[in-house]
Write a protein that holds these residues in place. Sequence first.
Motif, PDB file in Angstrom:
ATOM      1  N   ALA A  45      52.687  51.522  35.430  1.00 43.86           N
ATOM      2  CA  ALA A  45      51.849  50.641  36.248  1.00 43.86           C
ATOM      3  C   ALA A  45      50.952  49.851  35.312  1.00 43.86           C
ATOM      4  N   ALA A  47      47.545  47.224  35.329  1.00 46.28           N
ATOM      5  CA  ALA A  47      46.466  46.621  36.112  1.00 46.28           C
ATOM      6  C   ALA A  47      46.005  45.356  35.389  1.00 46.28           C
ATOM      7  N   GLY A  48      44.837  45.394  34.716  1.00 45.45           N
ATOM      8  CA  GLY A  48      44.351  44.188  34.024  1.00 45.45           C
ATOM      9  C   GLY A  48      44.973  43.985  32.651  1.00 45.45           C
ATOM     10  N   GLY A  49      45.671  44.998  32.123  1.00 45.78           N
ATOM     11  CA  GLY A  49      46.315  44.865  30.805  1.00 45.78           C
ATOM     12  C   GLY A  49      45.322  44.830  29.644  1.00 45.78           C
ATOM     13  N   SER A  50      44.098  45.379  29.830  1.00 45.88           N
ATOM     14  CA  SER A  50      43.108  45.310  28.747  1.00 45.88           C
ATOM     15  C   SER A  50      43.053  46.599  27.922  1.00 45.88           C
ATOM     16  N   SER A 109      32.557  47.061  29.350  1.00 47.40           N
ATOM     17  CA  SER A 109      32.270  45.647  29.104  1.00 47.40           C
ATOM     18  C   SER A 109      33.493  44.787  29.395  1.00 47.40           C
ATOM     19  N   SER A 110      34.632  45.434  29.699  1.00 51.84           N
ATOM     20  CA  SER A 110      35.815  44.678  30.112  1.00 51.84           C
ATOM     21  C   SER A 110      35.824  44.475  31.628  1.00 51.84           C
ATOM     22  N   ARG A 115      40.807  46.375  36.234  1.00 51.39           N
ATOM     23  CA  ARG A 115      40.897  46.696  37.663  1.00 51.39           C
ATOM     24  C   ARG A 115      40.686  48.193  37.867  1.00 51.39           C
ATOM     25  N   SER A 125      34.262  53.942  30.792  1.00 55.68           N
ATOM     26  CA  SER A 125      32.807  54.085  30.809  1.00 55.68           C
ATOM     27  C   SER A 125      32.221  52.953  29.984  1.00 55.68           C
TER      28      SER A 125
HETATM   29  C1  LIG Z   1      37.159  43.209  25.128  1.00 51.34           C
HETATM   30  C2  LIG Z   1      37.374  44.603  25.652  1.00 51.34           C
HETATM   31  C3  LIG Z   1      36.266  45.390  25.929  1.00 51.34           C
HETATM   32  C4  LIG Z   1      36.444  46.692  26.423  1.00 51.34           C
HETATM   33  N1  LIG Z   1      35.355  47.432  26.716  1.00 51.34           N
HETATM   34  C5  LIG Z   1      35.502  48.664  27.256  1.00 51.34           C
HETATM   35  C6  LIG Z   1      34.365  49.442  27.600  1.00 51.34           C
HETATM   36  O1  LIG Z   1      33.217  49.042  27.449  1.00 51.34           O
HETATM   37  N2  LIG Z   1      34.593  50.668  28.143  1.00 51.34           N
HETATM   38  C7  LIG Z   1      35.851  51.152  28.365  1.00 51.34           C
HETATM   39  O2  LIG Z   1      35.997  52.258  28.885  1.00 51.34           O
HETATM   40  N3  LIG Z   1      36.945  50.438  28.032  1.00 51.34           N
HETATM   41  C8  LIG Z   1      36.804  49.211  27.495  1.00 51.34           C
HETATM   42  N4  LIG Z   1      37.914  48.487  27.158  1.00 51.34           N
HETATM   43  C9  LIG Z   1      39.258  49.055  27.368  1.00 51.34           C
HETATM   44  C10 LIG Z   1      39.868  48.683  28.758  1.00 51.34           C
HETATM   45  O3  LIG Z   1      39.327  47.490  29.237  1.00 51.34           O
HETATM   46  C11 LIG Z   1      39.608  49.772  29.777  1.00 51.34           C
HETATM   47  O4  LIG Z   1      40.300  50.914  29.374  1.00 51.34           O
HETATM   48  C12 LIG Z   1      40.009  49.427  31.213  1.00 51.34           C
HETATM   49  O5  LIG Z   1      39.597  50.483  32.064  1.00 51.34           O
HETATM   50  C13 LIG Z   1      41.506  49.176  31.412  1.00 51.34           C
HETATM   51  O6  LIG Z   1      41.682  48.636  32.705  1.00 51.34           O
HETATM   52  P1  LIG Z   1      42.893  47.650  33.044  1.00 51.34           P
HETATM   53  O7  LIG Z   1      42.752  47.279  34.463  1.00 51.34           O
HETATM   54  O8  LIG Z   1      42.929  46.530  32.086  1.00 51.34           O
HETATM   55  O9  LIG Z   1      44.118  48.617  32.866  1.00 51.34           O
HETATM   56  P2  LIG Z   1      45.502  48.421  32.082  1.00 51.34           P
HETATM   57  O10 LIG Z   1      45.227  48.084  30.660  1.00 51.34           O
HETATM   58  O11 LIG Z   1      46.405  47.548  32.834  1.00 51.34           O
HETATM   59  O12 LIG Z   1      46.069  49.901  32.179  1.00 51.34           O
HETATM   60  C14 LIG Z   1      45.423  50.971  31.546  1.00 51.34           C
HETATM   61  C15 LIG Z   1      46.198  52.260  31.821  1.00 51.34           C
HETATM   62  O13 LIG Z   1      46.080  52.576  33.208  1.00 51.34           O
HETATM   63  C16 LIG Z   1      47.370  52.709  33.802  1.00 51.34           C
HETATM   64  N5  LIG Z   1      47.277  52.184  35.165  1.00 51.34           N
HETATM   65  C17 LIG Z   1      46.770  51.008  35.560  1.00 51.34           C
HETATM   66  N6  LIG Z   1      46.825  50.903  36.903  1.00 51.34           N
HETATM   67  C18 LIG Z   1      47.386  52.047  37.361  1.00 51.34           C
HETATM   68  C19 LIG Z   1      47.718  52.546  38.653  1.00 51.34           C
HETATM   69  N7  LIG Z   1      47.483  51.847  39.757  1.00 51.34           N
HETATM   70  N8  LIG Z   1      48.294  53.766  38.729  1.00 51.34           N
HETATM   71  C20 LIG Z   1      48.555  54.493  37.621  1.00 51.34           C
HETATM   72  N9  LIG Z   1      48.267  54.069  36.385  1.00 51.34           N
HETATM   73  C21 LIG Z   1      47.680  52.867  36.257  1.00 51.34           C
HETATM   74  C22 LIG Z   1      48.291  51.900  32.920  1.00 51.34           C
HETATM   75  O14 LIG Z   1      49.623  52.366  33.005  1.00 51.34           O
HETATM   76  C23 LIG Z   1      47.690  52.132  31.555  1.00 51.34           C
HETATM   77  O15 LIG Z   1      48.159  53.350  31.053  1.00 51.34           O
HETATM   78  C24 LIG Z   1      37.766  47.198  26.631  1.00 51.34           C
HETATM   79  C25 LIG Z   1      38.870  46.394  26.345  1.00 51.34           C
HETATM   80  C26 LIG Z   1      38.686  45.123  25.852  1.00 51.34           C
HETATM   81  C27 LIG Z   1      39.901  44.298  25.562  1.00 51.34           C
END
Ligand SMILES: Cc1cc2nc3c(=O)[nH]c(=O)nc-3n(C[C@H](O)[C@H](O)[C@H](O)COP(=O)(O)OP(=O)(O)OC[C@H]3O[C@@H](n4cnc5c(N)ncnc54)[C@H](O)[C@@H]3O)c2cc1C
Length: 499
Positions: A45, A47-50, A109-110, A115, A125
């Motif tokens: 899965a 979500a935001g890919g971050s 901060s992301s 998502r 966190s």
């Molecule tokens: C500039 C920047 C700053 C950041 N700052 C922080 C910060 O301050 N704190 C922090 O904790 N992280 C931070 N991050 C890391 C990241 O943003 C977080 O981990 C965030 O929670 C990921 O969310 P996402 O929606 O982008 O998930 P994704 O990157 O799309 O996915 C993350 C993981 O979750 C899984 N997943 C997503 N959706 C589902 C679903 N519906 N069911 C099952 N599995 C799922 C995916 O398979 C993957 O393994 C940062 C990243 C960047 C690039």
Amino acid sequence: MESGGYARDAGIFSLDPTALIRAIDEEQIVDILRVSEHLGLPVVARAGGSNTGGAAITDGVMLLLDEEHFSWIETDEEQGRLRCGAAARHDRVQRSFARFGYHLPSDPSSGPLSRLGGNINTRASGPHALRNGAINRYVREIRLITADGTIVDTRHPLDVPRRIVGALRRLGRRIAADAPARARLEARRHSKWASGYELLALLDHADDPVRALPRLVTGSVGTLGIVTDAEIDGQRRDEGRAAVLLRFARDRDACAAALVLRDDAQAVEMVSSSTLELLREQVPELSAEGTGSLLIVEYSGPDAATEARQAVDRLPQASGVLARQVAVSEPQIAAIWRERKALLPMVRRLTGRVGVPYSVVNDVGVDAHRLPELLDGAEQVFARHRLPAAVYGHAGSGNLHLRPFFAPGDLETVASVAEEIYLLVTGLPGTITAEHGMGRLRAPFLELEWGSDITGYMRDLKSIFDPHDLLNPGVLFVPSSCRFRTHRWPTHPSLSGSR
Ligand SMILES: Cc1cc2nc3c(=O)[nH]c(=O)nc-3n(C[C@H](O)[C@H](O)[C@H](O)COP(=O)(O)OP(=O)(O)OC[C@H]3O[C@@H](n4cnc5c(N)ncnc54)[C@H](O)[C@@H]3O)c2cc1C
């Protein structure tokens, strides 16, 4: 097929998905999982890919939860709670809470990029984790679909298959009977980590393992099931805020002050002296207000201003502090945070001038008492490889962002530095990821952090939900023979040199 932007997340690896499917309801997700199981194809899965660890990519089926159908938000103001679809954007969740004076204290901060499904699955966190912890504290109920298409909803515990409940109970009992493993899990109860499953939840809910599920799924990086929605507790927003900015001659002094000041604080953030020096050299427009390392301490609540002033007075003259500044109005507080917040864009601007800050060792954590050792050790690694580096982060909770600048394409050094830093951190002991979560990048080190017994229990938990290892394989566990050197990490997925 054209994988477009989906071959990468915010980490260093890239993989082309075999199929990219956008699901609009749970029936479709169940079908996708069953067909994939039949074909033996992994499902991931996204979500935001971050994600920064290579956990949101796959060469199997990439599953997107359609935003229109999976980002609904239901509000329960009386209970200070939301129920949200997993595709809801983090910032929208925060805005929904804000409408009735609440917030989700887990504030990465992301926020604009990520998502809820991603936040839960990475145990997200932010700076305020010091007092408020990570998202595992706030996920009250969860609904997920396991690898074989079974829907598990903690709001309906009697519908959770007996096979799953029984297996969870047995696993909990085995861990409870293993005194050394239990003691090591307990020792981590209050520290900040995002590496692997929170097995403590099974001990805390030994009689009713369904209650453990929300915490077990947070941080599971999509390896236990596809989360479709969750119920999230908010926290009432404190009225009143104050902040203190302190400059120190040496990083060691800033670390010592962080320990003194963190007790009543919401956030204690640090920027190392060499980082500020580097930034000033490279970005002349950055005002040179002072030298040394920087500590920002934030307080909230009706007594915030008093607490901030008392905190400054608590620091003895001999603490190495060069400058102190207390901010009690919102504009003053914003001005204090400016230097810390300017850091990320500046790190990006340095790319090409001093090197590329590949996301490799960017969120390690140790007990805050051991921060000086982490800083010294990391400095030695970077010096050995002649790398400039930005070092900053959440000093109060022992979580630092290490951003060495590599020569573009020098992937050999990237791999060496990652290995050396993760060995350093796990030896202190500490965590390979305090907030960004697991992924391919860190999987070879999970066992070093937790030991073979606890990693074994984590594998057992995985097999309850996904016995054929089809949900996001390779992001938590790798074969024990797979280490950087012998396996030439990071070659299992292809390493892209462009970030
Ligand atoms: C500039 C920047 C700053 C950041 N700052 C922080 C910060 O301050 N704190 C922090 O904790 N992280 C931070 N991050 C890391 C990241 O943003 C977080 O981990 C965030 O929670 C990921 O969310 P996402 O929606 O982008 O998930 P994704 O990157 O799309 O996915 C993350 C993981 O979750 C899984 N997943 C997503 N959706 C589902 C679903 N519906 N069911 C099952 N599995 C799922 C995916 O398979 C993957 O393994 C940062 C990243 C960047 C690039």
